[in-house]
Design an enzyme around this catalytic site. Structure first.
Site, PDB file in Angstrom:
ATOM      1  N   CYS A   1      -2.203   2.585  -3.763  1.00 28.20           N
ATOM      2  CA  CYS A   1      -1.479   3.102  -2.583  1.00 28.20           C
ATOM      3  C   CYS A   1      -2.318   2.900  -1.327  1.00 28.20           C
ATOM      4  O   CYS A   1      -1.877   2.294  -0.372  1.00 28.20           O
ATOM      5  CB  CYS A   1      -1.168   4.579  -2.776  1.00 28.20           C
ATOM      6  SG  CYS A   1       0.031   4.849  -4.079  1.00 28.20           S
TER       7      CYS A   1
ATOM      8  N   HIS B   1       6.135   9.819   3.001  1.00 27.00           N
ATOM      9  CA  HIS B   1       7.283  10.553   2.458  1.00 27.00           C
ATOM     10  C   HIS B   1       6.967  11.978   2.039  1.00 27.00           C
ATOM     11  O   HIS B   1       5.849  12.302   1.652  1.00 27.00           O
ATOM     12  CB  HIS B   1       7.896   9.794   1.264  1.00 27.00           C
ATOM     13  CG  HIS B   1       6.892   9.316   0.265  1.00 27.00           C
ATOM     14  ND1 HIS B   1       6.390   8.028   0.285  1.00 27.00           N
ATOM     15  CD2 HIS B   1       6.284   9.930  -0.791  1.00 27.00           C
ATOM     16  CE1 HIS B   1       5.537   7.883  -0.705  1.00 27.00           C
ATOM     17  NE2 HIS B   1       5.440   9.024  -1.382  1.00 27.00           N
TER      18      HIS B   1
ATOM     19  N   TYR C   1       8.408  14.537  -0.747  1.00 28.27           N
ATOM     20  CA  TYR C   1       9.281  14.625  -1.932  1.00 28.27           C
ATOM     21  C   TYR C   1      10.253  15.797  -1.782  1.00 28.27           C
ATOM     22  O   TYR C   1       9.912  16.818  -1.159  1.00 28.27           O
ATOM     23  CB  TYR C   1       8.433  14.788  -3.197  1.00 28.27           C
ATOM     24  CG  TYR C   1       7.848  13.470  -3.679  1.00 28.27           C
ATOM     25  CD1 TYR C   1       8.635  12.556  -4.384  1.00 28.27           C
ATOM     26  CD2 TYR C   1       6.528  13.131  -3.405  1.00 28.27           C
ATOM     27  CE1 TYR C   1       8.108  11.333  -4.816  1.00 28.27           C
ATOM     28  CE2 TYR C   1       5.996  11.908  -3.838  1.00 28.27           C
ATOM     29  CZ  TYR C   1       6.792  11.018  -4.541  1.00 28.27           C
ATOM     30  OH  TYR C   1       6.283   9.819  -4.951  1.00 28.27           O
TER      31      TYR C   1
ATOM     32  N   ASP D   1       2.256  10.264  -0.357  1.00 26.41           N
ATOM     33  CA  ASP D   1       2.806  11.571  -0.718  1.00 26.41           C
ATOM     34  C   ASP D   1       2.169  12.570   0.253  1.00 26.41           C
ATOM     35  O   ASP D   1       1.014  12.963   0.090  1.00 26.41           O
ATOM     36  CB  ASP D   1       2.413  11.847  -2.179  1.00 26.41           C
ATOM     37  CG  ASP D   1       2.872  13.199  -2.694  1.00 26.41           C
ATOM     38  OD1 ASP D   1       3.160  14.093  -1.883  1.00 26.41           O
ATOM     39  OD2 ASP D   1       2.907  13.354  -3.928  1.00 26.41           O
TER      40      ASP D   1
ATOM     41  N   ARG E   1       0.210   1.777   1.590  1.00 30.91           N
ATOM     42  CA  ARG E   1       1.608   1.338   1.491  1.00 30.91           C
ATOM     43  C   ARG E   1       2.544   2.499   1.230  1.00 30.91           C
ATOM     44  O   ARG E   1       3.741   2.425   1.507  1.00 30.91           O
ATOM     45  CB  ARG E   1       1.780   0.276   0.386  1.00 30.91           C
ATOM     46  CG  ARG E   1       1.462   0.798  -0.980  1.00 30.91           C
ATOM     47  CD  ARG E   1       1.835  -0.114  -2.116  1.00 30.91           C
ATOM     48  NE  ARG E   1       1.497   0.565  -3.359  1.00 30.91           N
ATOM     49  CZ  ARG E   1       2.236   1.477  -3.949  1.00 30.91           C
ATOM     50  NH1 ARG E   1       3.410   1.807  -3.458  1.00 30.91           N
ATOM     51  NH2 ARG E   1       1.833   2.085  -5.056  1.00 30.91           N
TER      52      ARG E   1
HETATM   53  N1  LIG Z   1       3.347  11.463  -6.635  1.00 36.67           N
HETATM   54  C1  LIG Z   1       2.049  11.179  -6.519  1.00 36.67           C
HETATM   55  N2  LIG Z   1       1.362  11.732  -5.503  1.00 36.67           N
HETATM   56  C2  LIG Z   1       0.028  11.468  -5.356  1.00 36.67           C
HETATM   57  O1  LIG Z   1      -0.569  12.019  -4.416  1.00 36.67           O
HETATM   58  C3  LIG Z   1      -0.602  10.577  -6.279  1.00 36.67           C
HETATM   59  C4  LIG Z   1       0.152  10.046  -7.331  1.00 36.67           C
HETATM   60  N3  LIG Z   1       1.468  10.359  -7.421  1.00 36.67           N
HETATM   61  N4  LIG Z   1      -0.426   9.237  -8.258  1.00 36.67           N
HETATM   62  C5  LIG Z   1      -1.825   8.930  -8.259  1.00 36.67           C
HETATM   63  C6  LIG Z   1      -2.645   9.760  -7.402  1.00 36.67           C
HETATM   64  C7  LIG Z   1      -3.120  11.062  -7.942  1.00 36.67           C
HETATM   65  N5  LIG Z   1      -3.259  11.840  -6.712  1.00 36.67           N
HETATM   66  C8  LIG Z   1      -3.232  13.210  -6.655  1.00 36.67           C
HETATM   67  C9  LIG Z   1      -2.685  13.927  -7.700  1.00 36.67           C
HETATM   68  C10 LIG Z   1      -2.700  15.313  -7.662  1.00 36.67           C
HETATM   69  C11 LIG Z   1      -3.229  15.971  -6.562  1.00 36.67           C
HETATM   70  C12 LIG Z   1      -3.261  17.479  -6.574  1.00 36.67           C
HETATM   71  O2  LIG Z   1      -2.783  18.109  -7.482  1.00 36.67           O
HETATM   72  N6  LIG Z   1      -3.861  18.096  -5.585  1.00 36.67           N
HETATM   73  C13 LIG Z   1      -4.063  19.530  -5.486  1.00 36.67           C
HETATM   74  C14 LIG Z   1      -5.514  19.918  -5.684  1.00 36.67           C
HETATM   75  C15 LIG Z   1      -6.242  19.174  -6.728  1.00 36.67           C
HETATM   76  C16 LIG Z   1      -7.680  19.657  -6.896  1.00 36.67           C
HETATM   77  O3  LIG Z   1      -8.062  20.696  -6.345  1.00 36.67           O
HETATM   78  O4  LIG Z   1      -8.443  18.980  -7.600  1.00 36.67           O
HETATM   79  C17 LIG Z   1      -3.672  19.995  -4.084  1.00 36.67           C
HETATM   80  O5  LIG Z   1      -3.591  21.214  -3.893  1.00 36.67           O
HETATM   81  O6  LIG Z   1      -3.473  19.150  -3.213  1.00 36.67           O
HETATM   82  C18 LIG Z   1      -3.789  15.241  -5.526  1.00 36.67           C
HETATM   83  C19 LIG Z   1      -3.780  13.856  -5.572  1.00 36.67           C
HETATM   84  C20 LIG Z   1      -2.919  11.038  -5.574  1.00 36.67           C
HETATM   85  N7  LIG Z   1      -1.960  10.186  -6.188  1.00 36.67           N
HETATM   86  O1  LIG Z   2      -4.161   7.839  -3.056  1.00 42.09           O
HETATM   87  C1  LIG Z   2      -2.930   8.007  -3.262  1.00 42.09           C
HETATM   88  C2  LIG Z   2      -2.322   7.591  -4.430  1.00 42.09           C
HETATM   89  C3  LIG Z   2      -0.985   7.794  -4.590  1.00 42.09           C
HETATM   90  N1  LIG Z   2      -0.239   8.384  -3.625  1.00 42.09           N
HETATM   91  C4  LIG Z   2       1.215   8.599  -3.860  1.00 42.09           C
HETATM   92  C5  LIG Z   2       2.199   7.871  -2.997  1.00 42.09           C
HETATM   93  C6  LIG Z   2       3.468   7.873  -3.855  1.00 42.09           C
HETATM   94  O2  LIG Z   2       4.131   9.126  -3.713  1.00 42.09           O
HETATM   95  C7  LIG Z   2       2.925   7.753  -5.271  1.00 42.09           C
HETATM   96  C8  LIG Z   2       2.951   6.332  -5.804  1.00 42.09           C
HETATM   97  O3  LIG Z   2       4.265   5.900  -6.029  1.00 42.09           O
HETATM   98  P1  LIG Z   2       4.747   4.405  -5.681  1.00 42.09           P
HETATM   99  O4  LIG Z   2       6.163   4.364  -6.168  1.00 42.09           O
HETATM  100  O5  LIG Z   2       3.870   3.457  -6.417  1.00 42.09           O
HETATM  101  O6  LIG Z   2       4.664   4.228  -4.189  1.00 42.09           O
HETATM  102  O7  LIG Z   2       1.568   8.194  -5.179  1.00 42.09           O
HETATM  103  C9  LIG Z   2      -0.836   8.821  -2.463  1.00 42.09           C
HETATM  104  O8  LIG Z   2      -0.188   9.408  -1.567  1.00 42.09           O
HETATM  105  N2  LIG Z   2      -2.171   8.601  -2.311  1.00 42.09           N
END
Ligand SMILES: Nc1nc(=O)c2c([nH]1)NC[C@@H]1CN(c3ccc(C(=O)N[C@@H](CCC(=O)O)C(=O)O)cc3)CN21
Ligand SMILES: O=c1ccn([C@H]2C[C@H](O)[C@@H](COP(=O)(O)O)O2)c(=O)[nH]1
EC number: 2.1.1.45
Length: 282
Positions: free
Chosen positions: A157, A224, A226, A186, A183
């Site tokens: 991303c 975006h 969600y 979230d 690109r």
């Molecule tokens: N839908 C989606 N969103 C993302 O942000 C994302 C993905 N997928 N796929 C790969 C990675 C994984 N990432 C993530 C996934 C989870 C959190 C999360 O749960 N964050 C919590 C705190 C986590 C912590 O304290 O370690 C938060 O409160 O933001 C953050 C980034 C970023 N990326």
């Molecule tokens: O470092 C990161 C990794 C992932 N994301 C988010 C952005 C999207 O919501 C998903 C990936 O879905 P795609 O369909 O491949 O775009 O993960 C992020 O924000 N930051």
């Protein structure tokens, strides 16, 4: 009030007011219960952070600085693609039975390339140019390798960083600036997470190359929110922002490969309450 909070609030309002919904369309990500994860999206968001003015951590809610720096070092320093070398669980859903996320992120950073100056990986190439050729306009990394996409469990991303050095009038020290190209973003789960990661990276590279920090420009193609995050964002941006924290980076470290998460700290980091258990679309 921190500047980063203002940028975040304006971006969220812009997405909510001027963005378009993907509801009912064909989309890839799913919620845990199997339903489609739709978004409100805005194309082409550009945010500028002046790192010489403040560290851009959100105060509306706490950004987990240690975990986000750990993930950044996992990619840029350990050059790993295995979640067993990561101290958080954020990548668990995309790992295979061996812990690998495929040929993504750290895997690409570890690949060595033949340049005129020798055999180097992308990180060492950046450090080499910053030290030897700071006016180069060719200092960049790229993780979006088409030939390997079929073996990545999630496409990168935040896929490219362009570094650019400037020298202010009457200064004999360079200023390090960077553009982070993303690109897909979230906004609730990862916007400030990604911003803090790359802000720390710029601070680290500037320190080991004896430069000052300048601007971080974050270019997001698809920013975006969600569907299940909309009420959470609406509440978050009503909160009262606080002053930015103080950023501390261990000044004794002069080699990028010697930094650990313990060399980074946010002091006086006051924040609003955490939003716990944010649902993540997979
Ligand atoms: N839908 C989606 N969103 C993302 O942000 C994302 C993905 N997928 N796929 C790969 C990675 C994984 N990432 C993530 C996934 C989870 C959190 C999360 O749960 N964050 C919590 C705190 C986590 C912590 O304290 O370690 C938060 O409160 O933001 C953050 C980034 C970023 N990326
Ligand atoms: O470092 C990161 C990794 C992932 N994301 C988010 C952005 C999207 O919501 C998903 C990936 O879905 P795609 O369909 O491949 O775009 O993960 C992020 O924000 N930051």
């Amino acid at each position: 009030m921190s500047i980063a909070d203002g940028i975040f609030i304006d971006m969220c309002k812009d997405i909510l007011e001027n963005g378009v919904s993907t509801e009912g369309e064909k989309v890839r990500p799913k919620w845990e219960d199997g339903s489609d994860a739709y978004t409100i999206k805005r194309f082409g968001v550009v945010n500028r952070y002046d790192l010489s003015k403040e560290f851009p951590a959100l105060t509306l809610r706490r950004t987990a600085i240690k975990s986000c720096v750990d993930e950044m070092l996992w990619i840029w320093q350990k050059k790993s693609n295995n979640i067993h070398e990561l101290n958080s669980h954020i990548w668990d859903s995309w790992a295979d039975e061996t812990g690998s996320i495929g040929k993504a992120y750290g895997y690409q950073m570890a690949v060595k390339h033949q340049y005129k100056e020798g055999l180097m990986d992308q990180v060492d190439r950046v450090i080499y140019d910053l030290k030897n050729n700071p006016y180069s306009r060719r200092i960049m990394t790229n993780l979006y390798v088409h030939q390997d996409l079929s073996e990545m469990n999630l496409y990168p991303c935040a896929y490219s960083v362009t570094f650019n050095c400037t020298k202010e009038k009457d200064s004999n020290q360079f200023t390090l600036n960077a553009i982070l190209n993303q690109r897909s973003q979230d906004v609730l789960a990862a916007n400030n997470w990604n911003v803090c990661q790359y802000a720390v990276l710029v601070h680290m590279l500037a320190q080991v190359c004896d430069m000052k920090v300048g601007e971080l420009v974050h270019v997001i193609a698809d920013a975006h929110i969600y569907d299940r995050h909309v009420p959470l964002i609406q509440e978050l941006i009503q909160r009262e922002p606080m002053d930015a924290p103080d950023f501390w980076l261990n000044p004794d470290i002069k080699d990028f490969y010697e930094f650990t998460v313990n060399d980074v700290r946010l002091d006086n980091y006051q924040t609003g309450p955490q939003i716990t258990n944010i649902p993540i679309a997979v």
